[in-house]
Design an enzyme around this catalytic site. Structure first.
Site, PDB file in Angstrom:
ATOM      1  N   LYS A   1       0.859  -1.182   0.000  1.00 38.74           N
ATOM      2  CA  LYS A   1       0.000   0.000   0.000  1.00 38.74           C
ATOM      3  C   LYS A   1       0.899   1.236   0.000  1.00 38.74           C
ATOM      4  O   LYS A   1       1.936   1.247   0.686  1.00 38.74           O
ATOM      5  CB  LYS A   1      -0.884  -0.031   1.250  1.00 38.74           C
ATOM      6  CG  LYS A   1      -1.905   1.095   1.342  1.00 38.74           C
ATOM      7  CD  LYS A   1      -2.822   0.897   2.571  1.00 38.74           C
ATOM      8  CE  LYS A   1      -3.881   1.974   2.662  1.00 38.74           C
ATOM      9  NZ  LYS A   1      -4.782   1.777   3.837  1.00 38.74           N
TER      10      LYS A   1
ATOM     11  N   SER B   1      -9.779   1.850   2.901  1.00 40.40           N
ATOM     12  CA  SER B   1      -8.914   2.626   2.043  1.00 40.40           C
ATOM     13  C   SER B   1      -7.887   1.799   1.285  1.00 40.40           C
ATOM     14  O   SER B   1      -7.303   2.300   0.323  1.00 40.40           O
ATOM     15  CB  SER B   1      -8.182   3.681   2.875  1.00 40.40           C
ATOM     16  OG  SER B   1      -7.298   3.050   3.791  1.00 40.40           O
TER      17      SER B   1
ATOM     18  N   SER C   1      -9.994  -0.534   7.045  1.00 40.71           N
ATOM     19  CA  SER C   1      -9.428  -0.434   5.698  1.00 40.71           C
ATOM     20  C   SER C   1      -8.721  -1.663   5.156  1.00 40.71           C
ATOM     21  O   SER C   1      -8.369  -1.691   3.975  1.00 40.71           O
ATOM     22  CB  SER C   1      -8.465   0.738   5.623  1.00 40.71           C
ATOM     23  OG  SER C   1      -9.199   1.918   5.504  1.00 40.71           O
TER      24      SER C   1
HETATM   25  N1  GLN Z   1     -13.213   4.282   6.343  1.00 41.71           N
HETATM   26  C1  GLN Z   1     -12.608   4.706   7.577  1.00 41.71           C
HETATM   27  C2  GLN Z   1     -12.167   6.136   7.444  1.00 41.71           C
HETATM   28  O1  GLN Z   1     -12.396   6.706   6.426  1.00 41.71           O
HETATM   29  C3  GLN Z   1     -11.452   3.805   7.926  1.00 41.71           C
HETATM   30  C4  GLN Z   1     -10.269   4.054   7.105  1.00 41.71           C
HETATM   31  C5  GLN Z   1      -9.106   3.216   7.484  1.00 41.71           C
HETATM   32  O2  GLN Z   1      -9.246   2.180   8.127  1.00 41.71           O
HETATM   33  N2  GLN Z   1      -7.923   3.697   7.116  1.00 41.71           N
HETATM   34  O3  GLN Z   1     -11.605   6.692   8.344  1.00 41.71           O
END
Ligand code: GLN
Length: 484
Positions: free
Chosen positions: A76, A151, A175
């Site tokens: 990532k 994400s 995410s």
């Molecule tokens: N969807 C959540 C957010 O937007 C979690 C994102 C994540 O786990 N990085 O904060």
């Protein structure tokens, strides 16, 4: 080649069936053929990948190679990779070449694995659909009109479409698990502190945790073996032995006590997703588990609590992107204030700005007690719910996400609807617990993930529970039609 498990790839590399250079080239060719459709990679590191593969081949020939040597993977784009752009999918860091490797990257390099490139993601890991990336949205390989989840959507799409055998992801509120669910992968968010956060660009430091995104629990266990462990460069990493996570994969599930939180099966859950999860739970009963309904009464507090804590921490973490030390700097600043304002104004996208503003507000004098302090108190209640539940059951199961993959653009104008995509995953981050998503079936051709939550440092148990299910089912072996 691209439908083999990590242990099959390892065997083929060790017995000389093909070389790491051949395997790496095969994946680079697949990326070349499919990345335009999926947009899963921000950066492809062809040259350095082939160099790493060549080194791995030498070790393999000399019989000095470890289990994962020569196997490609994708990182990532939140992990610092020395000499390679590390953008966090933001215009802010579009020109940032990391001067050092994240601990995770260093450990994986030391295992002899080959980095194919850096995967797309939501900007600074803020999002649930991979639509906030400066580099454009990622498409779900199961249906390219739909989101892959976020994400870590680039990692998920890359592994699901077999553009990489495995990938790293990070999970602050879901995410790893939510995109794993939407793309039919096995994704594990370990206990907070199990994996070093050093060199992983910080979003919300008390919640962020790295983990593997894989095609099976066995593959995830093999990568976790390399990723986990204490690091004195991360003060929150935990000094605790790392077991060999592959050793207990086949343990019996006889007598396993599974809790189903009634709050995870209520309003908002798609009925077909619910039915799929119920069928998966039945399968566990046939594998020897007993099922009990439990309650996590403070579940309703999770999303509001998270959306105070995470923005508060990100407003602090992202203050280092100031146009002076890192990344984007505006043209011709008039003075220092203008430099800060325009660099940040131009460099950050809309969702990131929304979070920074909410977080700064929640932390400001006069509001701190009402929001941040209150959120910390709610966080404790959420953690206590889990500990209460673990008095009665070994693990907790439920859906990973309330729906299957939604259409691109469906939720981009409605941040709250987007935030609710993580309603079942966020609590575990607030509590610091390990959680996993595994393929459990399909609804209208789209994958559904089963979530398994364990107590602190129960990663081996989670992987074992996932593996036994994968021995009895073949959901995890299904591949999307256009990417065979
Ligand atoms: N969807 C959540 C957010 O937007 C979690 C994102 C994540 O786990 N990085 O904060």
């Amino acid at each position: 080649m691209h439908n083999k498990s990590l242990s099959e790839l390892s065997a083929s590399l060790h017995n000389g069936e093909f070389s790491s250079v051949e395997l790496t080239q095969h994946y680079l060719d697949r990326i070349n053929a499919h990345n335009e459709t999926l947009n899963a990679f921000i950066t492809v590191t062809d040259d350095s990948a082939l160099k790493q593969a060549h080194v791995a081949d030498q070790l393999l020939q000399q019989n000095k190679a470890g289990k994962l040597a020569g196997i490609p993977l994708a990182h990532k784009d939140i992990f610092c990779t020395q000499g390679v752009r590390t953008s966090c999918a933001s215009k802010m860091l579009d020109n940032f070449i990391a001067p050092y490797n994240a601990t995770v990257v260093e450990k994986i390099n030391a295992a002899g694995m080959v980095t194919l490139g850096k995967t797309n993601m939501d900007e600074f890991a803020m999002g649930s659909s991979n639509e906030t990336s400066f580099y454009g949205e990622v498409k779900n390989p199961w249906d390219t009109n739909r989101v892959p989840g976020g994400s870590s959507g680039g990692s998920a799409a890359a592994v699901a479409a077999r553009l990489a055998p495995i990938a790293t992801g990070t999970d602050t509120g879901g995410s790893i698990r939510q995109p794993a669910s939407l793309c039919n992968l096995t994704g594990l968010k370990p206990t907070y502190g199990r994996i070093s956060r050093y060199g992983m660009i910080a979003f919300a430091s008390s919640l962020d945790q790295a983990g593997p995104m894989a095609n099976s629990a066995e593959d995830a266990a093999m990568l976790l073996n390399e990723m986990a462990g204490f690091d004195d460069r991360d003060s929150t990493s935990v000094e605790r032995d790392v077991p060999d996570y592959t050793e207990t994969l086949n343990d019996s599930l006889d007598g396993l006590k599974i809790g189903l939180p009634k709050e995870y099966f209520g309003e908002g859950l798609d009925p077909d997703v619910a039915a799929t999860i119920e069928a998966a739970v039945k399968m566990y009963e046939s594998l020897g588990a007993t099922i009990k309904e439990i309650s996590l009464p403070n579940t309703g507090l999770a999303v509001p609590t998270y959306y105070v804590v995470a923005p508060a921490e990100c407003s602090s973490n992202l203050s280092r992107m100031d146009g002076v030390r890192f990344g984007h700097r505006c043209d011709d600043p008039k003075d220092l204030l203008d430099l800060y304002q325009r660099s940040r104004g131009e460099g950050f996208g809309e969702e990131v700005k929304r979070r920074i503003m909410t977080g700064t507000y929640a932390l400001s004098a006069g509001y701190y007690d009402a929001y941040y302090l209150k959120a910390q108190q709610c966080r404790r209640l959420i953690s206590d719910d889990f500990q209460q539940a673990f008095n009665d059951v070994d693990v907790i199961m439920g859906p990973t996400a309330p729906t299957t993959a939604f259409n691109l653009g469906d939720k981009t104008d409605d941040p709250v609807a987007m935030y609710l995509a993580d309603i079942y995953t966020i609590s575990t981050n607030l509590a610091g617990l390990p959680g996993m998503s595994i393929p459990a079936g399909f609804v209208d051709g789209l994958p559904v993930g089963l979530q398994i939550i364990g107590n602190y440092f129960d990663e081996a148990r989670l992987l074992n529970i996932a593996h036994r299910y994968q021995q009895a089912t073949d959901w995890h072996q299904q591949t999307p039609a256009g990417f065979k």
